[in-house]
Enzyme design. Structure first.
Site, PDB file in Angstrom:
ATOM      1  N   ASP A  55     -22.958  75.339  27.501  1.00 58.06           N
ATOM      2  CA  ASP A  55     -24.329  75.043  27.051  1.00 58.06           C
ATOM      3  C   ASP A  55     -24.660  73.553  27.065  1.00 58.06           C
ATOM      4  OD1 ASP A  55     -24.879  77.660  26.677  1.00 58.06           O
ATOM      5  OD2 ASP A  55     -24.862  77.636  24.488  1.00 58.06           O
ATOM      6  N   ARG A 114     -36.890  78.319  22.197  1.00 60.01           N
ATOM      7  CA  ARG A 114     -35.930  79.341  21.766  1.00 60.01           C
ATOM      8  C   ARG A 114     -34.778  78.733  20.972  1.00 60.01           C
ATOM      9  NH1 ARG A 114     -32.986  81.691  26.100  1.00 60.01           N
ATOM     10  NH2 ARG A 114     -31.842  82.394  24.307  1.00 60.01           N
ATOM     11  N   ARG A 126     -31.919  88.182  24.906  1.00 59.37           N
ATOM     12  CA  ARG A 126     -30.803  88.994  25.389  1.00 59.37           C
ATOM     13  C   ARG A 126     -29.629  88.969  24.423  1.00 59.37           C
ATOM     14  NH1 ARG A 126     -32.305  91.259  30.041  1.00 59.37           N
ATOM     15  NH2 ARG A 126     -34.093  90.171  30.885  1.00 59.37           N
ATOM     16  N   ILE A 169     -18.290  79.361  33.350  1.00 56.53           N
ATOM     17  CA  ILE A 169     -18.596  80.494  32.457  1.00 56.53           C
ATOM     18  C   ILE A 169     -19.672  81.396  33.059  1.00 56.53           C
ATOM     19  CG2 ILE A 169     -19.298  81.193  30.117  1.00 56.53           C
ATOM     20  CD1 ILE A 169     -16.662  79.595  30.148  1.00 56.53           C
ATOM     21  N   PRO A 180     -22.929  90.874  31.783  1.00 53.86           N
ATOM     22  CA  PRO A 180     -22.411  92.211  31.498  1.00 53.86           C
ATOM     23  C   PRO A 180     -21.959  92.338  30.036  1.00 53.86           C
ATOM     24  CG  PRO A 180     -20.816  90.944  32.769  1.00 53.86           C
ATOM     25  CD  PRO A 180     -22.054  90.101  32.663  1.00 53.86           C
ATOM     26  N   ILE A 181     -21.926  93.580  29.526  1.00 51.33           N
ATOM     27  CA  ILE A 181     -21.424  93.780  28.161  1.00 51.33           C
ATOM     28  C   ILE A 181     -20.293  94.810  28.144  1.00 51.33           C
ATOM     29  CG2 ILE A 181     -23.498  93.027  26.912  1.00 51.33           C
ATOM     30  CD1 ILE A 181     -24.180  96.040  26.556  1.00 51.33           C
ATOM     31  N   ASP A 182     -19.602  94.911  29.313  1.00 51.62           N
ATOM     32  CA  ASP A 182     -18.520  95.898  29.398  1.00 51.62           C
ATOM     33  C   ASP A 182     -17.434  95.662  28.346  1.00 51.62           C
ATOM     34  OD1 ASP A 182     -18.308  93.547  31.097  1.00 51.62           O
ATOM     35  OD2 ASP A 182     -16.334  94.305  31.660  1.00 51.62           O
ATOM     36  N   LEU A 183     -17.147  94.385  28.034  1.00 51.35           N
ATOM     37  CA  LEU A 183     -16.088  94.108  27.051  1.00 51.35           C
ATOM     38  C   LEU A 183     -16.514  94.575  25.659  1.00 51.35           C
ATOM     39  CD1 LEU A 183     -15.147  90.483  28.222  1.00 51.35           C
ATOM     40  CD2 LEU A 183     -13.833  92.574  28.624  1.00 51.35           C
TER      41      LEU A 183
HETATM   42  C1  UD1 Z   1     -21.930  82.319  25.983  1.00 52.02           C
HETATM   43  C2  UD1 Z   1     -20.964  81.166  25.793  1.00 52.02           C
HETATM   44  C3  UD1 Z   1     -21.202  80.598  24.421  1.00 52.02           C
HETATM   45  C4  UD1 Z   1     -22.653  80.219  24.299  1.00 52.02           C
HETATM   46  C5  UD1 Z   1     -23.548  81.420  24.561  1.00 52.02           C
HETATM   47  C6  UD1 Z   1     -25.015  81.099  24.484  1.00 52.02           C
HETATM   48  C7  UD1 Z   1     -18.642  80.869  26.431  1.00 52.02           C
HETATM   49  C8  UD1 Z   1     -17.330  81.503  26.598  1.00 52.02           C
HETATM   50  N1  UD1 Z   1     -19.624  81.637  25.938  1.00 52.02           N
HETATM   51  O1  UD1 Z   1     -21.664  83.304  25.036  1.00 52.02           O
HETATM   52  O2  UD1 Z   1     -20.387  79.459  24.238  1.00 52.02           O
HETATM   53  O3  UD1 Z   1     -22.885  79.706  23.042  1.00 52.02           O
HETATM   54  O4  UD1 Z   1     -23.263  81.906  25.845  1.00 52.02           O
HETATM   55  O5  UD1 Z   1     -25.470  80.484  25.618  1.00 52.02           O
HETATM   56  O6  UD1 Z   1     -18.831  79.705  26.693  1.00 52.02           O
HETATM   57  N2  UD1 Z   1     -18.479  88.683  30.179  1.00 52.02           N
HETATM   58  C9  UD1 Z   1     -18.141  89.849  30.818  1.00 52.02           C
HETATM   59  N3  UD1 Z   1     -18.218  91.020  30.108  1.00 52.02           N
HETATM   60  C10 UD1 Z   1     -18.625  91.072  28.811  1.00 52.02           C
HETATM   61  C11 UD1 Z   1     -18.973  89.860  28.178  1.00 52.02           C
HETATM   62  C12 UD1 Z   1     -18.899  88.674  28.901  1.00 52.02           C
HETATM   63  O7  UD1 Z   1     -17.773  89.858  31.982  1.00 52.02           O
HETATM   64  O8  UD1 Z   1     -18.682  92.153  28.224  1.00 52.02           O
HETATM   65  C13 UD1 Z   1     -18.428  87.399  30.934  1.00 52.02           C
HETATM   66  C14 UD1 Z   1     -19.823  86.842  31.185  1.00 52.02           C
HETATM   67  O9  UD1 Z   1     -20.397  87.347  32.345  1.00 52.02           O
HETATM   68  C15 UD1 Z   1     -19.571  85.358  31.278  1.00 52.02           C
HETATM   69  C16 UD1 Z   1     -18.430  85.152  30.305  1.00 52.02           C
HETATM   70  O10 UD1 Z   1     -17.799  86.420  30.149  1.00 52.02           O
HETATM   71  O11 UD1 Z   1     -19.122  85.010  32.555  1.00 52.02           O
HETATM   72  C17 UD1 Z   1     -18.888  84.544  28.980  1.00 52.02           C
HETATM   73  O12 UD1 Z   1     -19.455  85.477  28.256  1.00 52.02           O
HETATM   74  P1  UD1 Z   1     -19.660  85.441  26.674  1.00 52.02           P
HETATM   75  O13 UD1 Z   1     -18.803  84.470  25.976  1.00 52.02           O
HETATM   76  O14 UD1 Z   1     -19.638  86.856  26.232  1.00 52.02           O
HETATM   77  O15 UD1 Z   1     -21.141  84.987  26.639  1.00 52.02           O
HETATM   78  P2  UD1 Z   1     -21.993  84.803  25.410  1.00 52.02           P
HETATM   79  O16 UD1 Z   1     -21.533  85.590  24.249  1.00 52.02           O
HETATM   80  O17 UD1 Z   1     -23.381  84.941  25.890  1.00 52.02           O
END
Ligand code: UD1
Length: 420
Positions: free
Chosen positions: A306, A398, A92, A328, A122-125
């Site tokens: 993590d 992974r 993902r 998170i 989500p990837i809205d941001l």
């Molecule tokens: C996250 C972890 C990162 C870790 C990675 C792999 C944090 C902040 N991020 O990164 O440390 O290495 O997983 O496991 O600890 N969100 C939204 N909209 C968006 C993007 C994110 O609402 O467009 C929310 C997510 O639902 C979540 C939070 O923001 O609750 C953290 O997201 P993000 O940092 O983007 O996640 P990863 O990049 O996957």
């Protein structure tokens, strides 16, 4: 399907090197798409997420060559703009390719990453930032069609949450955009600095990577470069937790202690003696660990989400109760039911897990539900009396480069069963 078998109860001892960071290598490999020249990426861990990233690069038409821990991506090919759905589903975090593909081609087609084992992702941001940069995005039948016909334009972006993935995607899209992009409330994780360092070595002009405001002056094009991935702070914490739960003493080499401050204080609070010398660390655990009243996962430099699962596993055998709040991800506790098969006493409600430390765990059959949850089962299995067999270990592969071989070096009685 292969499994991991552990005969628990041996104190870990010895020395190991820590692999390159999974969360760094994936965006860096995505970034090679932007470079018109060969990119040599060193210290790549041998994990299936890297294999998938290489498959994505190849599916986009990039020639890749892997020699031990070095991946070379040939910069002469002009990459396509569509990631096959099967590869998107395999990993993902492949969404981080989006910014790089649009940056190079002005358009991209990916399938929507959807939900996953940690709850909705989500990837809205990511998308609203790209829209601000002039990218038109339409979603149809689970696919995202992204177009920036007039080219990508620098923009001022303020993230509602310091998302790691969104910060990476914006940096990648902005590196060769027209003009200046500023990201306010950017993620500060060390993996962001690593991505910025890689791109800067290829000719990008990124300032403030790793701080909460990142400035990206778009450049005409990026050239080939050579870069070495930073050490994996989560893998380091995993092996430390494995040693600590067994009352062991280990030395880990090739780490960045400054990336691990929040985790080190948790190990110290649990009674471990930690000594640091440059990039090496020695951990000596007490016979019985102490519980920790409150741990909360937070964005960097707070305690990383993590590392939660392996620390929770470690504290299952501590003296007293620990309260862990996961701030998170929405549903990160699925592995806890599996830990309970080994006798762990943990109650969860919403984002809270209460761990009631017990004197001994007992080996059992269980299944990895996700990458870090799988590592938590390994941690607990090492300290459990008797035999633990862990299934669904493709999740563990992974992110951990030969976890079995690494733990064998530390004197663990651990093996693959039915290895494919
Ligand atoms: C996250 C972890 C990162 C870790 C990675 C792999 C944090 C902040 N991020 O990164 O440390 O290495 O997983 O496991 O600890 N969100 C939204 N909209 C968006 C993007 C994110 O609402 O467009 C929310 C997510 O639902 C979540 C939070 O923001 O609750 C953290 O997201 P993000 O940092 O983007 O996640 P990863 O990049 O996957």
């Amino acid at each position: 399907m292969s499994e991991i078998i552990i005969n628990g109860g041996k104190r870990l001892s010895g020395e190991i090197n820590i692999q390159g960071a999974k969360n760094s290598v994936l965006p860096v490999l995505a970034g090679t798409i932007l470079c018109k020249g060969n990119c040599v990426v060193n210290n790549c861990p041998d994990i299936s997420d890297v294999e998938t990233s290489v498959k994505i690069l190849e599916s986009l038409g990039c020639k890749c060559h892997r020699d031990k821990n070095t991946v070379t991506v040939c910069g002469e090919c002009v990459p396509h703009y569509e990631i096959p759905e099967a590869l998107m589903r395999e990993m993902r975090s492949s969404v981080v390719f989006l910014g790089a593909i649009i940056g190079r081609n002005g358009r991209a087609v990916i399938s929507s990453p959807g939900g996953c084992e940690l709850g909705p992702r989500p990837i809205d941001l990511h998308l609203s930032a790209l829209a601000k940069m002039g990218v038109t995005i339409t979603e149809e039948h689970g696919f995202l069609y992204c177009n920036a016909e007039g080219g990508i334009k620098g923009a001022e972006i303020s993230l509602g949450f310091p998302s790691v993935g969104a910060t990476e995607n914006i940096i990648l899209a902005a590196a060769t955009a027209k003009g200046l992009t500023v990201i306010h409330n950017a993620a500060r994780e060390p993996e962001i600095s690593d991505l910025a360092d890689f791109l800067n070595s290829a000719g990008a002009r990124i300032y403030g990577g790793g701080s909460d405001t990142v400035y990206i002056h778009g450049v005409e094009e990026l050239r080939g470069t050579e870069h070495s991935i930073i050490p994996d702070r989560i893998a380091a914490a995993t092996y430390m937790a494995c040693a600590a739960i067994t009352g062991g003493e280990i030395k880990i080499r090739n780490i960045m202690p400054s990336h691990m401050v929040a985790m080190l204080s948790v190990f110290r609070e649990s009674g471990c003696n930690i000594e640091i010398s440059g990039k090496n660390l020695t951990l000596k655990a007490p016979d019985r660990l102490f519980s920790i009243p409150q741990i909360r996962s937070q964005v960097y430099p707070g305690f990383p989400t993590d590392a939660g699962p392996v620390i929770i596993a470690m504290l299952c055998k501590a003296e007293g109760n620990t309260v862990f709040s996961e701030n998170i991800f929405e549903s990160r506790f699925r592995y806890i039911d599996e830990l309970k098969r080994l006798g762990a006493k943990i109650k969860t409600e919403g984002k809270i897990a209460v761990i009631d430390g017990i004197a001994s765990l007992s080996g059992a059959g269980c299944k990895a539900t996700d990458l870090r949850g799988g590592a938590a089962l390994v941690t607990a299995g090492l300290a459990a009396n008797g035999t633990t067999v862990i299934g669904e270990i493709q999740h563990i592969k992974r992110g951990y480069d030969d976890i079995v071989g690494t733990l064998k070096k530390l004197n663990a009685d651990i093996n693959y069963l039915n290895e494919e």
